[in-house]
Design a protein around this motif. Sequence first.
Motif, PDB file in Angstrom:
ATOM      1  N   LYS A 140       0.862  -1.182   0.000  1.00  0.00           N
ATOM      2  CA  LYS A 140       0.000   0.000   0.000  1.00  0.00           C
ATOM      3  C   LYS A 140       0.894   1.226   0.000  1.00  0.00           C
ATOM      4  CE  LYS A 140      -4.032   1.807   2.327  1.00  0.00           C
ATOM      5  NZ  LYS A 140      -5.058   1.498   3.311  1.00  0.00           N
ATOM      6  N   ALA A 141       0.634   2.118  -0.931  1.00  0.00           N
ATOM      7  CA  ALA A 141       1.413   3.363  -1.048  1.00  0.00           C
ATOM      8  C   ALA A 141       2.910   3.082  -1.130  1.00  0.00           C
ATOM      9  CB  ALA A 141       1.089   4.303   0.114  1.00  0.00           C
ATOM     10  N   GLY A 142       3.282   2.027  -1.863  1.00  0.00           N
ATOM     11  CA  GLY A 142       4.680   1.724  -2.097  1.00  0.00           C
ATOM     12  C   GLY A 142       5.386   0.977  -0.985  1.00  0.00           C
ATOM     13  N   ARG A 143       4.686   0.680   0.110  1.00  0.00           N
ATOM     14  CA  ARG A 143       5.305  -0.026   1.234  1.00  0.00           C
ATOM     15  C   ARG A 143       4.584  -1.340   1.495  1.00  0.00           C
ATOM     16  NH1 ARG A 143       4.235   5.024   4.184  1.00  0.00           N
ATOM     17  NH2 ARG A 143       2.572   3.700   4.828  1.00  0.00           N
ATOM     18  N   THR A 144       5.318  -2.314   1.963  1.00  0.00           N
ATOM     19  CA  THR A 144       4.713  -3.592   2.323  1.00  0.00           C
ATOM     20  C   THR A 144       3.901  -3.405   3.602  1.00  0.00           C
ATOM     21  OG1 THR A 144       6.470  -4.869   1.281  1.00  0.00           O
ATOM     22  CG2 THR A 144       5.156  -6.001   2.960  1.00  0.00           C
ATOM     23  N   LYS A 145       2.610  -3.685   3.498  1.00  0.00           N
ATOM     24  CA  LYS A 145       1.692  -3.543   4.626  1.00  0.00           C
ATOM     25  C   LYS A 145       1.737  -4.797   5.497  1.00  0.00           C
ATOM     26  CE  LYS A 145      -3.267  -2.694   5.189  1.00  0.00           C
ATOM     27  NZ  LYS A 145      -4.484  -2.474   4.444  1.00  0.00           N
ATOM     28  N   ILE A 146       1.714  -5.960   4.837  1.00  0.00           N
ATOM     29  CA  ILE A 146       1.784  -7.234   5.552  1.00  0.00           C
ATOM     30  C   ILE A 146       2.201  -8.308   4.557  1.00  0.00           C
ATOM     31  CG2 ILE A 146      -0.653  -7.837   5.176  1.00  0.00           C
ATOM     32  CD1 ILE A 146      -0.666  -9.033   8.044  1.00  0.00           C
ATOM     33  N   ARG A 147       2.852  -9.338   5.067  1.00  0.00           N
ATOM     34  CA  ARG A 147       3.176 -10.506   4.249  1.00  0.00           C
ATOM     35  C   ARG A 147       2.920 -11.733   5.097  1.00  0.00           C
ATOM     36  NH1 ARG A 147       8.129  -9.471   1.484  1.00  0.00           N
ATOM     37  NH2 ARG A 147       8.017 -11.567   0.735  1.00  0.00           N
ATOM     38  N   TYR A 148       2.403 -12.777   4.457  1.00  0.00           N
ATOM     39  CA  TYR A 148       2.052 -13.977   5.206  1.00  0.00           C
ATOM     40  C   TYR A 148       2.036 -15.184   4.273  1.00  0.00           C
ATOM     41  CZ  TYR A 148      -2.490 -12.599   3.292  1.00  0.00           C
ATOM     42  OH  TYR A 148      -3.499 -12.207   2.448  1.00  0.00           O
ATOM     43  N   PRO A 149       2.275 -16.365   4.835  1.00  0.00           N
ATOM     44  CA  PRO A 149       2.254 -17.579   4.020  1.00  0.00           C
ATOM     45  C   PRO A 149       0.816 -18.022   3.751  1.00  0.00           C
ATOM     46  CG  PRO A 149       2.740 -18.131   6.293  1.00  0.00           C
ATOM     47  CD  PRO A 149       2.665 -16.626   6.220  1.00  0.00           C
ATOM     48  N   ALA A 150       0.625 -18.619   2.583  1.00  0.00           N
ATOM     49  CA  ALA A 150      -0.688 -19.143   2.205  1.00  0.00           C
ATOM     50  C   ALA A 150      -0.506 -20.433   1.424  1.00  0.00           C
ATOM     51  CB  ALA A 150      -1.436 -18.115   1.367  1.00  0.00           C
ATOM     52  N   GLU A 151      -1.486 -21.307   1.548  1.00  0.00           N
ATOM     53  CA  GLU A 151      -1.489 -22.579   0.829  1.00  0.00           C
ATOM     54  C   GLU A 151      -2.208 -22.387  -0.503  1.00  0.00           C
ATOM     55  OE1 GLU A 151      -3.633 -26.957   1.225  1.00  0.00           O
ATOM     56  OE2 GLU A 151      -3.963 -25.433   2.767  1.00  0.00           O
ATOM     57  N   VAL A 152      -1.588 -22.798  -1.592  1.00  0.00           N
ATOM     58  CA  VAL A 152      -2.211 -22.694  -2.914  1.00  0.00           C
ATOM     59  C   VAL A 152      -3.273 -23.782  -3.042  1.00  0.00           C
ATOM     60  CG1 VAL A 152      -1.841 -22.850  -5.406  1.00  0.00           C
ATOM     61  CG2 VAL A 152      -0.137 -21.713  -3.960  1.00  0.00           C
ATOM     62  N   LEU A 153      -4.489 -23.353  -3.379  1.00  0.00           N
ATOM     63  CA  LEU A 153      -5.584 -24.297  -3.600  1.00  0.00           C
ATOM     64  C   LEU A 153      -5.803 -24.561  -5.081  1.00  0.00           C
ATOM     65  CD1 LEU A 153      -8.198 -22.950  -1.020  1.00  0.00           C
ATOM     66  CD2 LEU A 153      -6.537 -24.799  -0.721  1.00  0.00           C
TER      67      LEU A 153
END
Length: 161
Positions: free
Chosen positions: A12-25
């Motif tokens: 958001k606005a050029g900055r990483t707001k959040i990052r998290y792992p996810a499982e590909v379905l």
Amino acid sequence: MSARSVEVVLVKAGRTKIRYPAEVLADDGTRLTVRAPWAAEGVRDFGFVRFEPGDVFVEYYWRDRWYAIKEVRAADGTLKGWYCDIARPAVIDEGAGEVVVEDLDLDLWVSADGSEVLRLDEDEFEAGGLAASDPEAAARAVVALDELEVLGREGLRELLR
């Protein structure tokens, strides 16, 4: 990362707001579907819904659409609803195992029973200045919000099948 997982990176606005792992379905080349637990700390109470530890999100990202949709379920599997982010089309970097999504401030909430369809953060969008800095992206964002609002009232479930 394994072939069955990715790191979701919300910018958001050029900055990483959040990052998290996810499982590909699923990934059909246009739409990527992942599952992830609620990734933020603690509870986020919006008034119309609460996101909290134990919630599970099934997230739909398109490479060619200006939004992402997150189906939100409580820990017991009860559907809470759909949180829709207006965002630039997702960039899926297979090599890095990342899905990068640029949030454009506008959001939409659709309750599980469809009785509530709420446009969110329109004031934040206006204040963000995207209309001045990138008028084409701002126009696409507004069109995407309008499209999702109609889908929210008439058939969001069909889109996600």
